[in-house]
Design a protein around this motif. Structure first.
Motif, PDB file in Angstrom:
ATOM      1  N   ALA A   1       0.862  -1.188   0.000  1.00 21.83           N
ATOM      2  CA  ALA A   1       0.000   0.000   0.000  1.00 21.83           C
ATOM      3  C   ALA A   1       0.895   1.234   0.000  1.00 21.83           C
ATOM      4  O   ALA A   1       1.629   1.465   0.962  1.00 21.83           O
ATOM      5  CB  ALA A   1      -0.920   0.011   1.212  1.00 21.83           C
TER       6      ALA A   1
ATOM      7  N   SER B   1       1.146   5.429  -2.044  1.00 21.09           N
ATOM      8  CA  SER B   1       0.350   6.661  -2.131  1.00 21.09           C
ATOM      9  C   SER B   1      -0.909   6.474  -2.966  1.00 21.09           C
ATOM     10  O   SER B   1      -1.838   7.269  -2.863  1.00 21.09           O
ATOM     11  CB  SER B   1       1.196   7.810  -2.684  1.00 21.09           C
ATOM     12  N   LYS B   2      -0.976   5.418  -3.799  1.00 22.85           N
ATOM     13  CA  LYS B   2      -2.191   5.152  -4.553  1.00 22.85           C
ATOM     14  C   LYS B   2      -3.272   4.568  -3.641  1.00 22.85           C
ATOM     15  O   LYS B   2      -4.424   4.412  -4.064  1.00 22.85           O
ATOM     16  CB  LYS B   2      -1.927   4.185  -5.712  1.00 22.85           C
ATOM     17  N   VAL B   3      -2.914   4.238  -2.409  1.00 27.44           N
ATOM     18  CA  VAL B   3      -3.862   3.674  -1.454  1.00 27.44           C
ATOM     19  C   VAL B   3      -4.023   4.603  -0.242  1.00 27.44           C
ATOM     20  O   VAL B   3      -5.111   5.063   0.067  1.00 27.44           O
ATOM     21  CB  VAL B   3      -3.388   2.280  -0.990  1.00 27.44           C
TER      22      VAL B   3
ATOM     23  N   SER C   1      -0.879  10.818  -0.014  1.00 19.32           N
ATOM     24  CA  SER C   1       0.201  11.576   0.633  1.00 19.32           C
ATOM     25  C   SER C   1      -0.316  12.595   1.634  1.00 19.32           C
ATOM     26  O   SER C   1       0.462  13.395   2.150  1.00 19.32           O
ATOM     27  CB  SER C   1       1.027  12.308  -0.430  1.00 19.32           C
TER      28      SER C   1
ATOM     29  N   SER D   1       5.980   5.297  -1.865  1.00 16.97           N
ATOM     30  CA  SER D   1       5.998   5.537  -3.303  1.00 16.97           C
ATOM     31  C   SER D   1       4.621   5.080  -3.795  1.00 16.97           C
ATOM     32  O   SER D   1       3.748   4.762  -2.989  1.00 16.97           O
ATOM     33  CB  SER D   1       7.157   4.818  -3.982  1.00 16.97           C
ATOM     34  N   GLU D   2       4.406   5.061  -5.090  1.00 15.56           N
ATOM     35  CA  GLU D   2       3.018   4.867  -5.510  1.00 15.56           C
ATOM     36  C   GLU D   2       2.418   3.528  -5.062  1.00 15.56           C
ATOM     37  O   GLU D   2       1.252   3.467  -4.688  1.00 15.56           O
ATOM     38  CB  GLU D   2       2.914   5.021  -7.035  1.00 15.56           C
ATOM     39  N   GLU D   3       3.221   2.473  -5.121  1.00 18.31           N
ATOM     40  CA  GLU D   3       2.664   1.150  -4.796  1.00 18.31           C
ATOM     41  C   GLU D   3       3.334   0.496  -3.589  1.00 18.31           C
ATOM     42  O   GLU D   3       3.047  -0.656  -3.270  1.00 18.31           O
ATOM     43  CB  GLU D   3       2.796   0.211  -6.013  1.00 18.31           C
ATOM     44  N   HIS D   4       4.258   1.188  -2.960  1.00 18.30           N
ATOM     45  CA  HIS D   4       4.967   0.652  -1.795  1.00 18.30           C
ATOM     46  C   HIS D   4       4.848   1.611  -0.607  1.00 18.30           C
ATOM     47  O   HIS D   4       4.963   2.821  -0.780  1.00 18.30           O
ATOM     48  CB  HIS D   4       6.465   0.501  -2.087  1.00 18.30           C
TER      49      HIS D   4
ATOM     50  N   MET E   1      -9.788   6.541  -3.576  1.00 23.46           N
ATOM     51  CA  MET E   1      -8.799   5.790  -4.360  1.00 23.46           C
ATOM     52  C   MET E   1      -9.311   4.422  -4.785  1.00 23.46           C
ATOM     53  O   MET E   1      -8.653   3.732  -5.559  1.00 23.46           O
ATOM     54  CB  MET E   1      -7.503   5.612  -3.555  1.00 23.46           C
ATOM     55  N   PHE E   2     -10.472   4.002  -4.283  1.00 24.06           N
ATOM     56  CA  PHE E   2     -10.923   2.628  -4.496  1.00 24.06           C
ATOM     57  C   PHE E   2     -12.275   2.561  -5.198  1.00 24.06           C
ATOM     58  O   PHE E   2     -13.188   3.313  -4.872  1.00 24.06           O
ATOM     59  CB  PHE E   2     -11.028   1.899  -3.144  1.00 24.06           C
TER      60      PHE E   2
END
Lengths: 352, 352
Positions: free
Chosen positions: A264, A266-268, A271, A294-297, A327-328
């Motif tokens: 998870a 920043s896309k989840v 920020s 980061s985006e996916e970590h 986001m979901f």
């Protein structure tokens, strides 16, 4: 036991959400305040229905398309306030269709916005209700003085196709005294001008349990209170066990003794910091800091050994629940550790 | 003249994007580096096709579902690297279906991840290519030493159903020397063990024009370079006229002489700061700071008079282009001031 849910995922505990709804409704009922929840936090017709069932008088949306999705998703939603300056004929046409279907109000904080609404609604069958947005210190939108509010109230009142709906504000932190002072003066000026002020609406979860500090306000618009989040826990407004929304994540890497990586980023979690350090709270692990996304970590660090294994699931309370909802495409409805349902977030991503 | 586009919206200037693609491809061709763009920035099969047409050998994705959407969207995408540790049978099944359709590689940085992949792919017809992720200083995922990389290469090589695909890293800023040192040593160890290293892949737009500083790497994975953004302009990597992605926003309120509010907040620009102050750059207005975002509002402030009118459109270069792409269901393709097309962002929101 890991939950049988592919991660990353958003979990919403329905029992906690219901308790959060009831807690504020009871407070508002006690103080004679009408509740008009902001749906930005959940973006779900089902949650709005629970809020209405508990006693809310209607809902608040921020965008026209958000209101469309909510009204389309539940025929129990009959009263909608859009707390936004709406401009342009394309959005006006959407407003008109909504106005034909429910009791609709919008806000305005300038003559330009009022004149745009008036120009469109002048020849329509059903008039549009317009509240004047007031700046009580948050320094975002809103007129800067009670005199300006009174001037715009008069302009709305005189416009064919519009009805003056009252006054609206989003107060600054601990701003009840400012709301009380501004709104009392504005109300007095408007009434002295022979115009009734049907509603005065304030909002914000952080100060909702002090809403009685501005008795001039007849209505309150809390949003985040239904889910709560790390920012509200850090302000002392809620406890971890009152956080209905959590992010379920899996540890995908433990590259060193005091560092682990989850699926998870920043896309989840987004920020959003809201003044905090770090990007969320790992339930049951006060020692872990989510220090980098980061985006996916998401990166988890500890001073001592982190003691996590690749494949392990964690539940995280995000800094800000509302933006995570956005986001979901769907949220997982749980009760404790049991998956009950999956609800599509029908009002997600509606920015128009 | 305002653009005939409802705001807020994302605009992508196709000519600028094409120039950005060609610029790096020319550099890579000159230095004998294969290009494998990361699609996280655009999430659009059409843009991937432009990158492949210019000479890219394949694409990089971060998530399995992202790869699925890209492959479904273009039959010209035949080679996909997913730079992520994949865990769990549900995601493995998705990998298997993708692997049957294109040349697919994933990465691993632990025995747990390798054993999970091996357990699933052992009895499958087509083996899966697996690269070892190496930590060259970014301190996210990745093995910490060349010796560990060699150990995992051996484990992949020996696993039925898996093929060792090489080494992968995302370097730290100005990290070419570190990449060169780590990867040279790892390659030597692995080859001394009798195993071929088919590819060494590095990445990152900020240092892409110095990729020749790590000649051991055979492949480079830039992402943001296709659009650029405020963070890259602030690092001196691109100019404003090389920023292909902008946000079109409308001024909805000018509540005081030096403050204006636009209809783009964190649901559009996101809260990503990337070390910067403020949330974006208003093209043509160096004096404006976007100092605060709420979900649907952006606050613009100036020292002198802001000189904006309600209804006026602005174009904003966001801090971070990739995350803005993820907020929109579709982007508006423009050439200068003309609207050419609207493309759905098919790989948006794919977090699994």
């Amino acid at each position: 036991m890991p939950l049988p849910i592919e991660t990353p995922a958003v979990l919403v505990d329905l029992e906690i959400a219901k308790r959060n709804i009831e807690r504020f409704q009871a407070y508002a009922d006690e103080h004679g305040i009408r509740v008009r929840p902001h749906i930005k936090t959940h973006k779900l017709p089902q949650m709005a229905e629970l809020q209405l069932q508990a006693g809310a008088i209607g809902i608040t949306c921020q965008k026209v398309t958000e209101a469309e999705a909510m009204v389309a998703g539940s025929d129990r939603i009959k009263d909608v306030l859009i707390t936004y300056n709406i401009l342009g004929d394309a959005k006006m046409a959407r407003l008109e269709r909504l106005n034909d279907r429910v009791s609709l109000s919008v806000v305005a904080d300038s003559e330009t916005v009022i004149d745009g609404l008036a120009g469109y609604f002048a020849d329509k069958d059903k008039p549009l209700h317009v509240l004047v947005e007031c700046n009580t210190g948050a320094d975002r939108c809103g007129v800067g003085s009670p005199a300006e509010a009174a001037k715009l109230a008069r302009r709305i009142e005189e416009a064919k196709g519009l009805v003056f709906g009252g006054l609206m504000t989003y107060p600054p932190v601990n701003g009840q005294a400012k709301v009380q002072a501004f709104m009392s003066e504005a109300k007095q000026l408007i009434e002295a001008d022979g115009i009734t002020v049907p509603a005065i609406t304030s909002g914000g979860t952080p100060s909702m349990m002090h809403a009685d500090g501005a008795p001039v306000a007849s209505e309150y618009r809390p949003g985040t209170y239904i889910y709560n989040d790390r920012s509200l826990v850090s302000r002392g407004v809620a406890g971890w066990d009152e956080c209905a929304l959590t992010v379920l994540a899996t540890v995908v890497s433990v590259p060193s003794e005091n560092r682990a990586i989850i699926d998870a980023g920043s896309k989840v979690l987004t920020s959003d910091l809201l003044g905090l350090t770090g990007y969320g709270h790992v339930l049951g692990r006060d020692d872990i800091r989510i220090d980098q996304l980061s985006e996916e970590h998401g990166r988890l660090v500890t001073d001592g050994p982190i003691g996590l294994k690749v494949g392990e699931q964690l539940r995280i309370v995000p800094n800000h629940a509302c933006v995570v909802t956005n986001m979901f495409d769907a949220v997982h409805i749980v009760e404790g550790d049991r998956l009950k349902d999956i609800w599509p977030v029908v009002a997600r991503g509606h920015v128009l």
